[in-house]
Write an enzyme that holds these catalytic residues in place. Structure first.
Site, PDB file in Angstrom:
ATOM      1  CB  SER A  52      -1.061  -0.271   1.341  1.00 49.00           C
ATOM      2  OG  SER A  52      -1.992   1.370   1.240  1.00 49.00           O
ATOM      3  CG  HIS A  77      -5.202  -0.644  -2.444  1.00 45.26           C
ATOM      4  ND1 HIS A  77      -5.694  -0.972  -1.441  1.00 45.26           N
ATOM      5  CD2 HIS A  77      -4.546   0.585  -1.464  1.00 45.26           C
ATOM      6  CE1 HIS A  77      -5.027  -0.979   0.615  1.00 45.26           C
ATOM      7  NE2 HIS A  77      -4.620  -0.208  -0.450  1.00 45.26           N
ATOM      8  CD  GLU A 103      -8.018  -3.925  -1.740  1.00 43.76           C
ATOM      9  OE1 GLU A 103      -8.470  -4.515  -1.411  1.00 43.76           O
ATOM     10  OE2 GLU A 103      -8.561  -2.696  -1.835  1.00 43.76           O
TER      11      GLU A 103
END
Length: 281
Positions: free
Chosen positions: A144, A186, A213
């Site tokens: 992330s 994401h 993800e």
């Protein structure tokens, strides 16, 4: 540069102990097969692994640091330390620096990429981590926010669900771990294709990489990238772009981008970073 002779690009278990840089799109599986985390663990030495967890991107570093400490401990790592830097002076801690000198893997957690960079960019600790990762002396993973910081130019924020435009993306300076790439994470889960295209319009010499993800783009030391996980990695190559109206538009006016190359890669697919071509199994 890599040798351009024909190679076998089928996933090879004999590669499992070789150091790599793992760029993870976030929300990686931590419960069931843990495929991506297990790959990082294996690439860091398996049961001989000495792993440092860097939770600086998070506003709850104790919680997230402990989570990954437990996960890698359950896998059987030899030693794990949470490098919990709360201010830039903390990045000069000799205990942390000595640990990194002897570690085999570093994991950058999620959170806020601007927070991570403001705390660690240019510090002794991060310079040491980057040098060892680029020389493939350790394996380095970032998820992330930890993925967003990989390039020299970094997507620090923005919107989605719009046409590509200048106002759609906020840019900042990343950690230059892999300077030639521009990462968004994401990716399809948050509809970020237009955001990545807007960023690439500003920096067309860079390779745009959008990672879903529970998906990882793993950069090997032979100038190839391998996809691991349940989603896809989107590659945007603007090196041969023939036209853009970037200099003529402002704000949220739509961008025009001609002759982009787009690749969608799934688990097991590889991409040749030198030849700029996907490699089929």
């Amino acid at each position: 540069m890599i040798n351009t002779e024909v190679k076998n690009y089928i996933i090879d278990s004999s590669q499992s102990t070789k150091n790599a840089i793992l760029v993870i799109g976030g929300a990686e599986d931590k419960v069931h097969g843990k495929q991506i985390l297990q790959t990082f663990f294996n690439r860091s030495g398996g049961t001989d692994a000495i792993i440092g967890v860097v939770p600086c991107a998070s506003r709850e570093p104790n919680l997230i640091g402990e989570r990954y400490h437990r996960l890698f401990g359950e896998m059987g790592a030899k030693e794990i330390k949470v490098l919990d830097v709360r201010d830039r002076d903390g990045a000069d801690d000799l205990v942390y620096l000595n640990f990194v000198e002897n570690c085999t893997g570093i994991f950058l957690t999620g959170g806020d990429q601007l927070r991570l960079c403001s705390l660690l960019a240019g510090t002794s600790l991060m310079n040491q981590i980057i040098a060892k990762a680029q020389q493939r002396k350790i394996s380095l993973a970032g998820t992330s926010a930890g993925a967003a910081v990989m390039g020299h130019h970094m997507i620090s924020g923005g919107s989605s669900a719009e046409s590509p435009n200048r106002a759609l993306v906020d840019m900042s300076t990343g950690l230059s771990i892999i300077p030639e790439v521009l990462v968004d994470q994401h990716f399809y889960n948050r509809n970020r294709l237009a955001r990545l295209l807007s960023a690439i319009a500003l920096h067309p010499s860079l390779l745009g990489i959008g990672i879903d993800e529970d998906t990882c783009a793993m950069f090997e030391n032979d100038d190839t990238m391998q996809v691991i996980g349940k989603g896809t990695v989107t590659i945007v190559d603007a090196r041969e772009m023939t036209h853009t109206n970037l200099e003529k538009v402002q704000g949220n006016e739509p961008l025009s981008l001609h002759n982009l190359r787009l690749h969608i890669l799934e688990h097991g697919d590889r991409y040749d970073l030198y030849q700029h071509t996907p490699l089929t199994r």
